[in-house]
Design an enzyme around this catalytic site. Structure first.
Site, mmCIF file in Angstrom:
data_model
loop_
_atom_site.group_PDB
_atom_site.id
_atom_site.type_symbol
_atom_site.label_atom_id
_atom_site.label_comp_id
_atom_site.label_asym_id
_atom_site.label_seq_id
_atom_site.Cartn_x
_atom_site.Cartn_y
_atom_site.Cartn_z
ATOM 1 C CB VAL A 103 -60.518 -37.523 8.626
ATOM 2 C CG1 VAL A 103 -60.064 -36.306 9.155
ATOM 3 C CG2 VAL A 103 -59.204 -37.932 7.322
ATOM 4 C CE1 TYR A 104 -59.556 -34.046 13.037
ATOM 5 C CE2 TYR A 104 -60.586 -34.286 15.075
ATOM 6 C CZ TYR A 104 -60.493 -33.483 13.848
ATOM 7 O OH TYR A 104 -60.690 -32.078 13.943
ATOM 8 C CB THR A 105 -55.096 -41.302 13.925
ATOM 9 O OG1 THR A 105 -56.455 -41.302 14.965
ATOM 10 C CG2 THR A 105 -54.238 -40.342 14.202
ATOM 11 C CE1 TYR A 106 -57.190 -40.848 6.155
ATOM 12 C CE2 TYR A 106 -54.893 -40.994 7.153
ATOM 13 C CZ TYR A 106 -55.927 -40.360 6.174
ATOM 14 O OH TYR A 106 -55.335 -39.824 5.433
ATOM 15 C CE LYS A 145 -64.606 -31.535 13.541
ATOM 16 N NZ LYS A 145 -63.907 -32.268 14.691
#
Length: 323
Positions: A60-63, A88
């Site tokens: 999910v970090y910067t998708y 993750k």
């Protein structure tokens, strides 16, 4: 650099982990302060120079952009077998039944997507980013076990949940002969110590290593009270560390750092590292001194009097990271 086993597992990791939430396309997602690929490259190079070979990111970090940058950085600055790579799963990546959560469909879909973005055929540590109350824990743990047995994942970890939830998931895995978690990525620093109440005792009993995120309280413990940075002004998560009741803790860190002639970050991180259940704090770096300070903290040993001064002003906090 020091290297330790992650909990009682056989996996050895660097005592400092590189947090990669800071690296990604700033136009994608919630992290307007993220460093793009060109700006991020010096930190991967510095991590390798310091022996920091445990790198942590998330889908999910910067998708997905962070995973893409991390994957290319491994090829540029190292080789795959020399890096302990962690990512993750849980938060929403797209609409639809497999786009979020910890269902079998979501886990199977998202591990494959992460592997494509990372440019690798396996992840060393696959972590559930949060607890999923909508999916039976047996479904989640069996699906995670299956991705291990498929060779896509080497070890499993969890992040940010209540101790009873973690215990329930571990019990489900062990009672069925599935792969248990070897790590817990929890929020832990001088301002947020709630993990000491129940979680850390559980981790010690289960042989699980803690890899704390925000060990420097989003930078709050690295500068005098009242100072503002570009990230602290724009990161809503960091706002929870700006409670006036915590000013005395930051003041104690500053006083000890000044007396020793050290950066505040080294004192605050040395305090986290002294906890025996902590395997490797996760440190994000966006300035050249961040990783150097983290590595130097390994050689800072606090006296009992300094520890008392750092801890005596603590007030209970509600863990907001998983509510």
């Amino acid at each position: 650099m020091q290297y330790v086993r992650l909990g009682t597992s056989g996996l050895k990791v660097s005592r400092i982990a590189l947090g990669c939430m800071s690296y990604g396309d700033p136009t994608r997602g919630f992290s307007a302060w993220s460093l793009d690929e060109e700006a991020a490259q010096p930190y991967f190079r510095q991590a390798m120079d310091l022996g920091i070979t445990f790198w942590d990111t998330a889908n999910v970090y910067t998708y997905g952009s962070s995973e893409e940058i991390v994957g290319r950085a491994i090829k540029t600055f190292s080789k795959r077998d020399d890096i302990v790579l962690a990512t993750k799963v849980h938060f929403k990546m797209h609409a639809g039944p497999g786009g979020s959560g910890l269902s079998r469909k979501a886990i199977m879909e998202n591990i494959d997507a992460s592997l494509r973005r990372l440019g690798t055929d396996y992840v060393d540590l696959y972590q559930i980013h949060r607890f999923d109350p909508e999916t039976p824990v047996e479904e989640t743990m069996e699906a995670l076990h299956d991705v291990v047995k498929a060779g896509k994942v080497r070890y499993l970890g969890a992040s940010a949940m209540w101790a009873w939830q973690f215990s329930k998931m571990q019990y489900a895995a062990r009672s069925h002969g599935w792969t248990p978690f070897v790590s817990m990525q929890d929020e832990y620093n001088l301002i947020m110590r709630e993990e000491e109440r129940e979680m850390f005792g559980l981790l010690a009993d289960q042989g699980v290593g803690s890899i704390p995120f925000s060990p420097l309280a989003k930078g709050r413990l690295t500068r005098p009270w009242g100072e503002v940075t570009a990230r602290s002004a724009s990161d809503p998560v960091g706002a929870r560390y700006d409670i006036d009741a915590d000013a005395a803790i930051v003041g104690a860190v500053q006083q000890i750092a000044e007396a020793r002639g050290l950066p505040m970050a080294q004192v605050a991180l040395a305090w986290v590292l002294k906890n025996p259940v902590v395997s490797a704090p996760i440190v994000g770096a966006s300035k050249p001194h961040h990783l150097a300070d983290a590595a130097a903290a390994l050689d800072v040993h606090l006296t009992p009097e300094e520890i008392t001064a750092l801890e005596e002003h603590y007030a209970p906090h509600i863990p907001k990271s998983f509510r």
